[in-house]
Design a protein around this motif. Structure first.
Motif, PDB file in Angstrom:
ATOM      1  N   LEU A 270      48.630  37.701  43.189  1.00 44.57           N
ATOM      2  CA  LEU A 270      47.758  37.052  44.175  1.00 44.57           C
ATOM      3  C   LEU A 270      47.129  35.811  43.571  1.00 44.57           C
ATOM      4  CD1 LEU A 270      46.032  40.245  45.597  1.00 44.57           C
ATOM      5  CD2 LEU A 270      47.473  38.688  46.906  1.00 44.57           C
ATOM      6  N   LEU A 271      47.142  34.723  44.328  1.00 41.80           N
ATOM      7  CA  LEU A 271      46.555  33.467  43.847  1.00 41.80           C
ATOM      8  C   LEU A 271      45.054  33.465  44.088  1.00 41.80           C
ATOM      9  CD1 LEU A 271      49.139  30.873  45.192  1.00 41.80           C
ATOM     10  CD2 LEU A 271      48.779  31.518  42.815  1.00 41.80           C
ATOM     11  N   CYS A 272      44.339  32.859  43.131  1.00 43.08           N
ATOM     12  CA  CYS A 272      42.900  32.736  43.290  1.00 43.08           C
ATOM     13  C   CYS A 272      42.627  31.700  44.382  1.00 43.08           C
ATOM     14  CB  CYS A 272      42.268  32.302  41.975  1.00 43.08           C
ATOM     15  SG  CYS A 272      40.483  32.151  42.073  1.00 43.08           S
ATOM     16  N   PRO A 273      41.834  32.047  45.399  1.00 46.70           N
ATOM     17  CA  PRO A 273      41.614  31.112  46.504  1.00 46.70           C
ATOM     18  C   PRO A 273      40.772  29.909  46.131  1.00 46.70           C
ATOM     19  CG  PRO A 273      40.353  33.117  46.856  1.00 46.70           C
ATOM     20  CD  PRO A 273      41.184  33.341  45.642  1.00 46.70           C
TER      21      PRO A 273
ATOM     22  N   ARG B  37      45.983  29.234  39.693  1.00 46.23           N
ATOM     23  CA  ARG B  37      46.178  30.421  38.865  1.00 46.23           C
ATOM     24  C   ARG B  37      46.046  31.679  39.703  1.00 46.23           C
ATOM     25  NH1 ARG B  37      42.742  30.007  33.370  1.00 46.23           N
ATOM     26  NH2 ARG B  37      42.172  27.842  33.497  1.00 46.23           N
ATOM     27  N   THR B  38      46.558  32.759  39.123  1.00 45.78           N
ATOM     28  CA  THR B  38      46.446  34.046  39.805  1.00 45.78           C
ATOM     29  C   THR B  38      45.044  34.613  39.561  1.00 45.78           C
ATOM     30  OG1 THR B  38      47.257  35.267  37.903  1.00 45.78           O
ATOM     31  CG2 THR B  38      48.905  34.496  39.488  1.00 45.78           C
ATOM     32  N   ILE B  39      44.715  35.618  40.348  1.00 44.54           N
ATOM     33  CA  ILE B  39      43.410  36.267  40.199  1.00 44.54           C
ATOM     34  C   ILE B  39      43.287  36.884  38.809  1.00 44.54           C
ATOM     35  CG2 ILE B  39      42.046  38.231  41.039  1.00 44.54           C
ATOM     36  CD1 ILE B  39      43.063  37.587  43.841  1.00 44.54           C
TER      37      ILE B  39
ATOM     38  N   ASN C  64      34.893  33.423  41.653  1.00 49.91           N
ATOM     39  CA  ASN C  64      35.671  33.960  42.783  1.00 49.91           C
ATOM     40  C   ASN C  64      36.653  35.012  42.314  1.00 49.91           C
ATOM     41  OD1 ASN C  64      34.756  32.794  45.092  1.00 49.91           O
ATOM     42  ND2 ASN C  64      36.103  31.020  44.983  1.00 49.91           N
ATOM     43  N   ALA C  65      37.357  34.663  41.251  1.00 53.41           N
ATOM     44  CA  ALA C  65      38.391  35.562  40.734  1.00 53.41           C
ATOM     45  C   ALA C  65      37.757  36.861  40.246  1.00 53.41           C
ATOM     46  CB  ALA C  65      39.159  34.876  39.606  1.00 53.41           C
ATOM     47  N   ALA C  66      36.611  36.756  39.583  1.00 56.04           N
ATOM     48  CA  ALA C  66      35.931  37.958  39.087  1.00 56.04           C
ATOM     49  C   ALA C  66      35.559  38.872  40.245  1.00 56.04           C
ATOM     50  CB  ALA C  66      34.692  37.557  38.287  1.00 56.04           C
ATOM     51  N   GLU C  67      35.058  38.270  41.312  1.00 58.56           N
ATOM     52  CA  GLU C  67      34.655  39.057  42.495  1.00 58.56           C
ATOM     53  C   GLU C  67      35.866  39.736  43.138  1.00 58.56           C
ATOM     54  OE1 GLU C  67      32.134  36.703  45.056  1.00 58.56           O
ATOM     55  OE2 GLU C  67      32.771  37.934  46.761  1.00 58.56           O
ATOM     56  N   LEU C  68      36.943  38.997  43.246  1.00 61.12           N
ATOM     57  CA  LEU C  68      38.140  39.563  43.882  1.00 61.12           C
ATOM     58  C   LEU C  68      38.759  40.659  43.024  1.00 61.12           C
ATOM     59  CD1 LEU C  68      39.680  36.280  45.311  1.00 61.12           C
ATOM     60  CD2 LEU C  68      38.706  38.161  46.611  1.00 61.12           C
ATOM     61  N   ARG C  69      38.671  40.503  41.707  1.00 59.51           N
ATOM     62  CA  ARG C  69      39.179  41.576  40.841  1.00 59.51           C
ATOM     63  C   ARG C  69      38.382  42.851  41.077  1.00 59.51           C
ATOM     64  NH1 ARG C  69      39.791  37.414  36.906  1.00 59.51           N
ATOM     65  NH2 ARG C  69      37.767  37.894  35.967  1.00 59.51           N
ATOM     66  N   GLY C  70      37.095  42.681  41.249  1.00 62.07           N
ATOM     67  CA  GLY C  70      36.259  43.847  41.543  1.00 62.07           C
ATOM     68  C   GLY C  70      36.665  44.500  42.852  1.00 62.07           C
TER      69      GLY C  70
ATOM     70  N   GLN D 204      50.430  32.599  52.043  1.00 65.98           N
ATOM     71  CA  GLN D 204      50.143  31.548  51.072  1.00 65.98           C
ATOM     72  C   GLN D 204      49.279  32.061  49.930  1.00 65.98           C
ATOM     73  OE1 GLN D 204      49.094  31.604  54.178  1.00 65.98           O
ATOM     74  NE2 GLN D 204      46.910  31.186  54.323  1.00 65.98           N
ATOM     75  N   VAL D 205      48.686  33.234  50.135  1.00 67.05           N
ATOM     76  CA  VAL D 205      47.846  33.798  49.088  1.00 67.05           C
ATOM     77  C   VAL D 205      48.695  34.476  48.000  1.00 67.05           C
ATOM     78  CG1 VAL D 205      47.559  36.083  50.141  1.00 67.05           C
ATOM     79  CG2 VAL D 205      45.709  35.094  48.779  1.00 67.05           C
ATOM     80  N   LEU D 206      49.973  34.678  48.286  1.00 64.14           N
ATOM     81  CA  LEU D 206      50.843  35.328  47.313  1.00 64.14           C
ATOM     82  C   LEU D 206      51.336  34.327  46.280  1.00 64.14           C
ATOM     83  CD1 LEU D 206      53.027  37.540  49.680  1.00 64.14           C
ATOM     84  CD2 LEU D 206      51.041  38.237  48.321  1.00 64.14           C
ATOM     85  N   ALA D 207      51.469  34.797  45.051  1.00 68.42           N
ATOM     86  CA  ALA D 207      51.960  33.921  43.985  1.00 68.42           C
ATOM     87  C   ALA D 207      53.461  33.662  44.129  1.00 68.42           C
ATOM     88  CB  ALA D 207      51.669  34.527  42.620  1.00 68.42           C
TER      89      ALA D 207
END
Lengths: 233, 908
Positions: B781-784, B790-792, B799-805, B841-844
């Motif tokens: 998954l790409l970081c929005p 980059r990926t999450i 943002n990426a930290a939050e989405l990983r959670g 589009q969110v997919l890597a």
């Protein structure tokens, strides 16, 4: 030749003037800045160089465009046409490289003796054909038949000379020399020897009449053939 | 009181120079075409001098623009946007190509230099077509100049008050590698114009013998070298500057440089076939045109907004339209001329055997072209998908790697196999003789690797999910095969030369390389490529971890204004005891966080962590990863990575976050196996190019020297080899990341930290994946936030930290006890994100079968076509009447045979 040396002189005069203007300008710029080298000064000097080169080349652009050509602008003076000769030269060089490459591949073990012999033989045959065509181009169509006979005679004389030497001291056999691929020559020598001497004698007078008219040359050229026929019968 | 517009004499003169150059270029086009068409020598000469004058005018423009940078002429918008007074002189000069406008002028400048040299060297040799060549080059120049003059003039001034200070160069560009990377890449792009111009000149004039080929081959080699150099430097820059641990991400801008590299490489090989066999004339012209077209296409991609990239200059629809029109003109004119001259170009394609060097070259060409078209397709796929159905599907490294890896391995194999084959055909016996040693060595190495390094047996999907092979093992085996094959070629060639000349091995080797520069220089390049692949293999085994350390070993005592070292033994070379809270272990290494250093200068604020790296209890190195916050560099700080270089692996440390008050630091550490071999591989490739480019006069000089003693000859040989290798290593040893500023007392301490969350832990370390399903989902998954695409999993933003959670929470609610259930959990996470963000589009990497299907169909179709065409040519070749060695029919032929022997003796 005089024109060529004049052009060369003018070229040196132009370049010398260019250099002089450049150096004077640079010294002036440097002097204005107390010869303190800084990045802006460097780029000012480079800019000045660009200005001088621009002026020179744009002037040459205009001068070339309006120049009166002394030579004809037709095909004969237009560069160096390659045409058929160029193609043949290139093909000959390609064949030479291919022969060397095949020899190298043979020694590297990529080709068997038989394959190498066959390939090199093919390339040599083609190279000789190309060399013949080059000679024809050099001589033009008019002298083709006559000159061919002259070459034939010269070659026979040379071979005959070698044969005389061989009788005195036998020739050593060449093993893996490239010339061994042209093996047909040996047979031809043996067959034609008796006739060669006569032919050489007959053609000698032909050589003396080199300056004869084309018609006379044509008549003379027929003579060796007639002699050969007489000898064979 | 009205403000007067700022006046810049530099801007005025610079713009006038561009206009004058434009007019000169137009004259050159007209004079060149008319001159050659009407066989007018004076018009052709005029066009040639006009080209030189054009170059001088562009040189003047470039000098003026750089003068504006070094004198801080901020009345010029471009200077104000990319420079500031506190920048060093080097970066002021490099700001010339730091922005879009300047980069276009830089392109024109480099092409002007190249074309001046190319025309000066060749105009006497090609008088009958040089006018067309000049005209073609000038058409390209006039196009770029029209962009400059009418839309992107770098000399545009402010209409009102000019700023007193500039905005400065992008901090990411203030790096040694960025000084040399763009010029080298532009040089590679621009160098492709020269062969194209000669190709068009040959077509327009009808002089389609091989003369144009020999003139352009050198320029294409130069293009190949500078493209390689530029790509490697770009990779090196990304590795040192971007902080994600890698050097290649299949970014569109990276791909823009790679595509013409493929076609240039293909041309260098197929040109040999044309020289040797007189075949593939149309193919070579197409390759020359395609290489040039791809350079323009790459320029279009990065400047039009057609693709999204961190390297791109941005979106510009007008510029895009101009490029599209120009590319259409290139294709129409080139294809039209090839069709017009097709009767002079057609040759009967014939091969005699599949096991011939010609066929190996043909396969090599097809695969290189396949690589170029695949990269083009995959790079443009997001744009194509957006045009088709409105959703911009991302194509990530995994998609590229699945195709490029097997294609690359096949190419690598050919790099080793083709030199073992003979021209025309190789018999079975000869095949065994040539392949025995390299194959036996490869087989043995496979067995040894499989037992000694079982990690090489790891299965990796290629082409499709279901096809998994031990790719690492295959690649390593192929590398060994190439090494043994090339080594055998050198050994046998040296022995042949030794027999021929009676010299010592060193001298024989040198003589071999000098006499057959192109062949053996090419072999060295192949070896360099094999070593590059060794570096690529290591990527499969990279390791990454994120760690947070609350306090360093040395803590700054604000009250005392002195440093109070917690441990006295940090300076010693062995790992001190009692530092469990200040250290962590990763791989074989122990990392000790020693202290946090804060410094500041006119440019930036720097926060640097001092980290000791220990291996087996001994200190390996002390590294200083840092964050630099430029005063004028925008909001985002730059990452200054710290790399400990070892031949076996690099230890790569990044400071992803810190808290100045407490000294807390967040680290991301990569262990990158074998990565140094990528840079070493390029150096070997460069050595090979040098050998290929050695002039014939040097070879003649060296070989014509009077005979000396063996020792003398060996000494000469050694000296020459030392000079060449030394020059190559000199390139390799150039700069590394700048050492950190010394730990001087900070002039000021900005409050807070960087990259930190509310919990005081760095974002990068927050919510790391707890199991395989979560990790796989985060990697796909790409970081929005769109930072660096980059990926999450990789991204270190909030943002990426939050989405990983969020992902961890989702996975925690699902059963992942079996692989099948883990897959279900993974799919549900992806589905949720697709629904949330409105599309794939969110997919890597694309999930639909469409993007995977097209390359599959194309690959099978091309393979089938190659086999069909090859078989047809071979059938034709065997059926053609063989040129037999005709017996000499006349005595005179023996005379010619003797002459031929004399010429052969002079041919080396």
């Amino acid at each position: 030749m005089a024109t060529g040396s004049d052009d060369k002189t003018m070229r040196w005069v132009r370049l010398g003037s260019l250099g002089f203007v450049l150096v004077v300008g640079w010294v002036f710029i440097g002097w204005q800045n107390s010869f303190h080298i800084t990045p802006p000064l460097v780029f000012v000097m480079l800019g000045y160089l660009a200005v001088v080169l621009t002026t020179y080349n744009l002037w040459r652009t205009g001068a070339s465009a309006v120049a009166q050509n002394e030579e004809d602008d037709g095909d004969a003076s237009w560069g160096k046409p390659t045409g058929a000769r160029g193609e043949l030269d290139r093909e000959k060089r390609t064949m030479l490289k291919a022969i060397k490459e095949a020899e190298f591949d043979l020694q590297m073990g990529k080709l068997s003796q038989a394959d190498a012999h066959q390939m090199i033989g093919m390339y040599r045959a083609r190279a000789i054909e190309v060399m013949k065509e080059l000679e024809q181009l050099d001589l033009g169509a008019a002298g083709t038949v006559r000159e061919r006979n002259m070459r034939e005679v010269k070659a026979r004389v040379a071979i005959e000379g070698r044969m005389v030497k061989d009788k005195a001291a036998p020739r050593t056999i060449v093993d893996d020399d490239a010339a061994s691929y042209g093996s047909g020559a040996a047979d031809a020598d043996d067959v034609k020897t008796p006739m060669m001497t006569e032919a050489a004698d007959d053609v000698m007078p032909l050589a003396a009449t080199e300056a004869a008219t084309p018609e006379a040359s044509a008549i003379e050229e027929s003579k060796p053939t007639d002699k050969l026929q007489e000898a064979s019968s | 009181m009205t403000e007067s517009a700022p006046f810049s004499p530099i801007a005025v003169v610079g713009t006038l120079a561009l206009l004058a150059a434009y007019l000169t270029g137009a004259w050159c086009i007209a004079a060149g075409i008319a001159g050659n068409a009407r066989k007018s020598r004076r018009l052709v000469s005029s066009s040639v001098y006009g080209l030189y004058g054009f170059g001088a005018l562009i040189g003047l423009s470039a000098a003026l623009l750089i003068y504006g940078f070094v004198t801080h002429d901020f009345a010029i918008k471009y200077v104000a946007a990319t420079s500031e007074t506190t920048m060093s002189t080097w970066y002021k000069v490099t700001a010339f190509w730091g922005g879009l406008d300047g980069s276009l002028l830089f392109w024109v400048f480099v092409l002007a230099l190249f074309s001046t040299v190319a025309i000066a060297v060749n105009h006497r040799r090609h008088k009958d077509m040089i006018g067309f060549v000049v005209a073609t080059i000038m058409v390209v120049q006039v196009f770029f100049l029209s962009l400059l003059i009418f839309t992107k003039n770098p000399f545009t001034t402010f209409l009102t008050q000019a700023p007193t200070e500039g905005q400065g160069l992008n901090p990411l560009l203030q790096n040694y590698w960025m000084v040399i990377h763009p010029p080298s890449l532009y040089t590679g792009f621009v160098a492709a114009t020269i062969p194209f111009a000669f190709g068009i000149g040959a077509l327009a004039s009808g002089r389609l013998d091989d003369m144009w080929l020999s003139s352009v081959r050198v320029w294409m080699l130069i293009c190949f070298f500078f493209l390689s150099f530029g790509l490697i430097l770009g990779g090196r820059w990304a590795y040192e500057e971007l902080g994600w641990g890698g050097y290649w991400a299949w970014d569109p801008v990276e791909n823009a440089g790679l595509m013409p590299w493929f076609t240039a490489t293909a041309f260098l090989h197929s040109a040999i076939i044309q020289e040797q066999r007189g075949q593939m004339k149309v193919w070579n012209l197409v390759l020359v045109t395609l290489t040039f077209f791809l350079t323009i296409f790459g320029t279009f991609m990065t400047r039009s907004g057609a693709v999204q990239s961190v390297h791109a200059f941005g979106e510009d629809n007008i510029l895009a339209l101009q490029f599209i029109v120009f590319m259409a003109v290139i294709l129409i004119v080139s294809i039209g001329l090839i069709v017009y001259r097709s009767s002079k170009l057609t040759t009967l394609g014939t091969f005699e055997s599949f096991f011939s060097r010609e066929f190996a070259f043909l396969v090599n060409n097809w695969i290189l072209l396949a690589c170029a078209f695949f990269v083009l397709f995959a790079t443009m796929f997001p744009t194509i998908s957006e045009a088709l159905d409105g959703s911009r599907v991302s194509v990530g490294p995994e998609f590229f790697n699945r195709w490029m890896t097997p294609l690359g391995v096949i190419l690598l194999f050919l790099a080793g196999a083709a030199p073992l084959l003979a021209w025309r055909k190789t018999t079975t016996q000869r095949l065994v003789n040539q392949f025995l040693f390299p194959s036996a060595g490869t087989a043995l190495s496979i067995i040894v690797l499989a037992f000694a390094m079982p990690q090489t047996l790891h299965l990796t999907p290629i082409f499709a999910d279901r096809l998994k092979l031990p790719v690492s093992l295959f690649v390593l085996a192929t590398i060994i095969f190439v090494g043994l094959s090339i080594g055998q070629e050198f050994w046998r060639g040296m022995m042949v030369r030794r027999r021929q000349t009676g010299s010592d091995p060193f001298t024989s080797l040198l003589g071999l390389m000098l006499s057959k520069r192109r062949k053996y220089g090419g072999y060295i390049i192949h070896l360099g490529v094999a070593v590059l692949f060794l570096g690529f293999v290591g990527k499969a085994y990279e390791q990454q971890t994120d760690k947070t350390i609350a306090q360093p070993a040395i803590v700054r005592d604000e009250a005392a204004s002195t440093r109070v070292p917690k441990q006295q033994a940090l300076a010693q070379s062995t790992l001190p005891a009692g530092l469990e809270n200040q250290s962590f272990k990763f791989g074989e290494y122990v990392f000790v966080y020693q202290r946090l250093i804060v410094t500041s200068d006119d440019h930036k604020d720097a926060t640097t962590a001092e980290v000791g790296i220990y291996l087996d209890g001994e200190k390996l190195s002390t590294v200083y990863p840092a964050k630099w916050d430029y005063h004028r560099g925008g909001e985002q700080a730059t990452t200054e990575v710290a790399i400990t270089v070892r031949l076996s692996e690099d230890v790569y440390v990044v400071l992803t976050g810190y808290e100045q008050d407490s000294g807390l630091a967040n680290f991301r550490v990569f262990i990158n196996p074998l990565i140094s071999w990528v840079w070493i591989g390029f150096c070997i490739l460069a050595l090979g190019v040098f050998v290929c480019l050695l002039p014939a006069s040097l070879a003649t000089y060296v070989s014509a020297r009077p005979p000396r003693t063996r020792l003398g000859r060996a000494a000469d040989t050694g000296l020459v080899m030392a000079l060449v290798i030394g020059a190559t290593l000199a390139i390799a040893s150039q700069a590394h990341a700048a050492p950190p500023a010394s730990a001087a007392p900070a002039e000021h301490l900005p409050a807070g930290g960087m990259g930190m969350g509310a919990s005081g832990v760095g974002y990068a370390a927050q919510n790391r994946p707890t199991n395989g399903a979560a990790e796989s989902a985060e990697k796909d998954l790409l970081c929005p936030c769109n930072c660096s695409h980059r990926t999450i999993f990789e991204c270190d933003c909030g943002n990426a930290a939050e989405l990983r959670g969020k992902i961890n929470a989702m996975i925690a609610k699902l059963d992942t006890s079996t692989p099948e259930k883990a897959k279900v959990a993974y799919d549900s996470v992806l589905a949720d994100f697709i629904a949330t963000y409105g599309g794939e589009q969110v997919l890597a990497n694309p999930r639909s079968s469409f993007p995977w299907l097209i390359p599959m169909l194309a690959a099978f179709g091309a393979a089938g076509l190659l086999f069909f065409v090859g078989r047809r040519w071979i059938t034709r070749g065997r059926a053609a009447p063989m040129m037999t060695a005709s017996h000499i029919t006349s005595i005179a032929d023996e005379d010619l045979a003797d002459k031929l022997d004399d010429e052969l003796r002079d041919t080396d």
